[in-house]
Design an enzyme around this catalytic site. Structure first.
Site, PDB file in Angstrom:
ATOM      1  N   ASP A 487       0.812  -1.221   0.000  1.00  0.00           N
ATOM      2  CA  ASP A 487       0.000   0.000   0.000  1.00  0.00           C
ATOM      3  C   ASP A 487       0.841   1.264   0.000  1.00  0.00           C
ATOM      4  OD1 ASP A 487      -2.550  -1.011   0.016  1.00  0.00           O
ATOM      5  OD2 ASP A 487      -2.641  -1.203   2.186  1.00  0.00           O
TER       6      ASP A 487
HETATM    7  C1  BGC Z   1      -2.740  -3.930   4.517  1.00  0.00           C
HETATM    8  C2  BGC Z   1      -2.540  -4.780   3.300  1.00  0.00           C
HETATM    9  C3  BGC Z   1      -1.283  -4.373   2.608  1.00  0.00           C
HETATM   10  C4  BGC Z   1      -0.109  -4.385   3.542  1.00  0.00           C
HETATM   11  C5  BGC Z   1       1.170  -3.899   2.917  1.00  0.00           C
HETATM   12  C6  BGC Z   1      -1.523  -3.961   5.373  1.00  0.00           C
HETATM   13  O1  BGC Z   1      -1.672  -3.085   6.422  1.00  0.00           O
HETATM   14  O2  BGC Z   1      -3.848  -4.408   5.221  1.00  0.00           O
HETATM   15  O3  BGC Z   1      -3.643  -4.664   2.447  1.00  0.00           O
HETATM   16  O4  BGC Z   1      -1.084  -5.259   1.553  1.00  0.00           O
HETATM   17  O5  BGC Z   1      -0.390  -3.566   4.658  1.00  0.00           O
HETATM   18  O6  BGC Z   1       1.165  -2.565   2.627  1.00  0.00           O
END
Ligand code: BGC
Length: 825
Positions: A487
């Protein structure tokens, strides 16, 4: 190595973690409830309850990041002469003669002893009921008669946990309660649009009560010294606005050796619109009375608790391993599966790091969580798949999150995360392999929840795949959109405004060349699954005498897309020693030896090795070696290396974190299993095991309770990486895709028991030192007892014998009933 202080230990026989010191390095919590009514409970009874949705139906109030930490919860105050204490130590923090907290499967038991009195509180949510039971047992172990004053305490939340924290100009005037015998009802906003209320009951006559916080605690007092308790005098207050609470006051006399149970119930009720009131302004309490009647004696509560325990016995009976390694067995048989249920229930919404108001259910998150859960309760997984798919757009894109109460896509965050569609295939295939239920593909599922837009679930899968191939960049690799799994890699964001969200701000997308190698690998893995599914559907069609043409053509079409993707990765996604991570907006390489920092990233190594891209050219082996060389450290593999030391405008949030934390070179446990699976597919059992054991909670528990800080019985999302100030320190425990990935890794790739369309595929990958082990696996209507003899081999099956008959190939064909399987490697 420095000997670390221990705060507890595993009790495998009872499937509990036993905490023996209340001052854990961080609150160590547990979850109560499995379906509608949920509670979070810490080892000192802190936490809160909600119905279905931690944001929209918060029942009790909780203040995150408070001083002191973890303040607020369900509290019992015991006043014995001048001493006031709590069985869970907090909030009074009166030193106890004995303290123990046992976190078990959906229940927690907290016991304290003081001045010859033992108070033991069992907390659980009975199956199919909307309440938290608190069974408090008081026992007098002293020689003298005890006259105790017992106060209970809960603080109501005004339903919407977000506005509860901010809209005080309204909140302080809305609170309403009713009191009827030993039950306190919370009915704020019931007079208008709400049709639900909550109540707090005890199954004994009370000698007083409080429902107004200020009257009970005193304006300048604290949870630790409520005036009513300190003076031993309830105020019998009736809340009008301000902050309604619920507290019972009970005078208890205990003879030496005598013991008494008190059943407290925190319940939630919904009424039909035309049955809201029994008299003007008076709520209809019928359903509350009924619920209370079902749980108003020790016998009834004990029965409900026994049912809950039986429920967990059955769930944990589905996959059981015996390896002789306690640390492995307890994670596989108990805690990993338990954490999978919890993450399935909550996605990333409510933990002690997720405030319950921030996000709902994630599209990608929930699909991944499914894989850890589907063997437990397949019908719930099935419903989840339909719910998730209903938030997809007609072009295959998806809402990134949805709210569990409404099941609607969340507009605040929207869509545009280009990995999302692939995960629907990942989740659905896992469901069908577990259950053999192909009928799910014929379910009619809408787009964006709009009636009239329904198409089959299979069509949803098809548009998911299409979404990737219709959004390719200049290197024929997938465009990343707002972000892929990471993200925080925000390649189209370009924000210098701290008030903007990295996730939702796309300042430029026109002309973007930002492409993701993580999505490329994910597409190849899920694309192969999709092709295999189409072929399976074709075969089934033929067997039924129908025409298989559509599916055969679809399989060919997608196989070609997969092949092209593999070629694109080999041509433009390889850096010489490892896979690139991405191309940025301008087409520059990310995760390359040419970069100053973050030369290598874990995500693309994981997915491209799982996809076996370029294995024949040695790319997989090189990539896995690079992970060991550059990413691995004592506590696991970091996300990228070297860490970013400065903010990079073109990259977004990832470079906003200090070195070693979160997506900037933290050990983001979620993605470690991707590399571990890559190792397993490549047959490198020793390496797979060594990576796995580094993040396996039971191994960490043994060595690092203080350093690790968070709960030692579950995985956390992130452990500080080698570049951090305190490598090995964990954060974001409980709600993480790590749970499902650890499960998928160990159950299917290390121990090698893989559900498949027609049976169970046996394909372990073990360390050379592995001994014989047995897995008892319930699968559809069958039960397999599978014993594996590794014979010093890391990978490869020599023979399988099913009920005395040799089996050709690696798949045990499915048939109902009990079976004995012997496997030699
Ligand atoms: C989110 C995921 C994401 C991951 C890496 C997590 O907090 O829930 O959807 O893929 O972080 O960024």
């Amino acid at each position: 190595m420095e000997q670390q202080k221990r705060y507890g230990h595993f009790d495998d026989q009872h499937r509990e973690y036993v905490i023996t010191d209340p001052q854990t390095p961080w609150p160590w919590i547990n979850y109560l409830g499995n379906e509608d009514f949920f509670s979070l409970i810490s080892n000192t009874a802190g936490g809160y309850s909600f119905y279905k949705d931690a944001k929209f139906r918060r029942i009790t109030r909780y203040r995150y990041n408070n001083v002191p930490m973890d303040n607020g919860g369900r509290y019992f105050y015991i006043k014995d002469g001048d001493t006031v204490w709590n069985p869970g130590w907090k909030p009074c923090k009166t030193p106890l003669d004995f303290y123990e907290c046992r976190h078990g499967m959906s229940y927690t038991r907290i016991t304290g002893r003081k001045q010859g009195v033992e108070a033991s509180a069992l907390f659980f949510v009975p199956l199919k009921k909307w309440c938290e039971v608190q069974k408090l047992t008081l026992r007098n172990d002293s020689q003298a008669t005890k006259q105790l004053k017992l106060f209970s305490f809960e603080e109501w939340c005004l339903w919407n946990a977000a506005t509860d924290m901010e809209n005080f100009q309204r909140n302080f005037s809305t609170g309403e309660v009713e009191i009827e015998n030993s039950t306190i009802y919370h009915k704020t906003e019931y007079r208008e649009r709400r049709n639900h209320y909550a109540f707090y009951h005890v199954n004994t006559p009370i000698q007083g009560f409080d429902t107004d916080r200020e009257s009970f605690i005193g304006l300048y007092n604290e949870f630790a010294d409520p005036q009513a308790v300190m003076e031993g005098k309830p105020r019998n207050s009736h809340a009008h606005g301000w902050s309604p609470i619920a507290s019972h006051y009970i005078e208890v006399t205990l003879q030496p050796g005598e013991q008494k149970d008190f059943i407290f119930l925190l319940g939630y009720v919904e009424n039909e619109q035309d049955k809201k009131f029994e008299a003007p302004q008076v709520i209809n309490k019928e359903k509350a009375h009924q619920l209370i009647a079902e749980l108003d004696t020790t016998e009834k509560v004990d029965r409900a608790f026994a049912e809950l325990c039986k429920y967990w016995d059955a769930l944990l009976d589905i996959y059981k391993v015996k390896t002789g390694n306690d640390k492995l067995d307890r994670m596989v048989n108990i805690w990993n599966q338990y954490q999978c249920m919890v993450t399935f229930n909550f996605s990333r919404s409510a933990s002690f790091f997720e405030s319950g108001v921030g996000r709902g259910m994630g599209f990608r998150d929930s699909n991944q969580d499914l894989v850890g859960f589907v063997h437990q309760i397949p019908p719930r997984a099935r419903q989840r798949i339909i719910d998730i798919a209903s938030t997809q757009f007609p072009d295959g894109g998806c809402y990134h999150q949805y709210q569990p109460l409404t099941k609607r896509g969340n507009n605040d965050i929207g869509g545009g995360f280009n990995d999302d569609p692939c995960w629907l295939i990942f989740g659905t295939v896992a469901y069908i392999k577990e259950t053999g239920d192909f009928s799910i593909l014929d379910e009619m599922v809408p787009f964006d929840n709009q009636p009239g837009t329904e198409v089959t679930l299979f069509e949803h899968l098809r548009v998911s795949m299409n979404h990737v191939i219709e959004n390719l960049g200049p290197h024929k690799l997938p465009l990343i959109g707002r972000a892929d799994w990471n993200d925080c890699l925000n390649l189209n964001c370009f924000s210098m405004d701290p008030n903007e969200s990295f996730q939702t701000t796309e300042n430029v997308t026109e002309g973007t060349k930002a492409e993701s190698l993580m999505i490329a690998g994910l597409f190849v893995v899920t694309g192969k699954d999709y092709v295999a599914l189409c072929k399976e559907l074709a075969r089934r069609r033929q067997d039924d005498g129908g025409s298989a043409d559509v599916y055969t053509a679809e399989a060919e079409r997608m196989q070609q897309a997969v092949d092209e993707m593999i070629e694109a990765v080999k041509k433009d996604g390889w850096d010489g020693e490892w896979y690139l991570r991405a191309y940025d907006f301008f087409g520059n390489k990310i995760g390359s030896n040419e970069c100053d920092e973050a030369k290598i990233f874990i995500e693309s190594q994981g997915w491209c090795t799982m996809a076996e891209i370029g294995a024949e050219d040695g790319m997989v082996a090189k990539s896995l070696d690079a992970c060991k060389k550059y990413l691995e450290c004592e506590h696991g593999m970091v996300l990228n290396n070297p860490a970013f030391s400065k903010f990079i405008y073109e990259y977004g949030e990832i470079s906003s974190y200090p070195e070693g934390y979160k997506e900037n070179a933290g050990i983001f446990c979620h993605n470690n299993p991707w590399v571990i699976i890559g190792e397993c597919i490549a047959g490198r059992g020793d390496d797979a095991w060594s990576h796995y054991a580094k993040i396996l909670p039971s191994y960490v528990e043994e060595k690092y309770q203080t350093l690790h800080k968070v709960e030692p019985y579950v995985n956390c999302q992130m452990v500080a990486g080698k570049d951090a100030a305190r490598p090995g320190e964990g954060k974001n425990s409980w709600l993480t895709g790590t749970a499902a990935w650890m499960w998928y890794t160990v159950s299917e790739f290390i121990l090698g028991i893989k559900p498949d369309y027609d049976g169970i595929r046996i394909d372990p990958c073990l360390p050379e030192t592995a001994s014989d082990y047995t897995v008892c696996r319930k699968f559809r209507e069958a039960e397999y007892e599978i014993t594996i003899h590794p014979n010093g081999q890391q990978k490869g099956i020599k023979s399988i014998v099913l009920d005395g008959q040799p089996v050709k190939g690696a798949v045990i064909p499915y048939s109902a009933g009990k079976h004995i399987v012997e496997v030699n490697m």
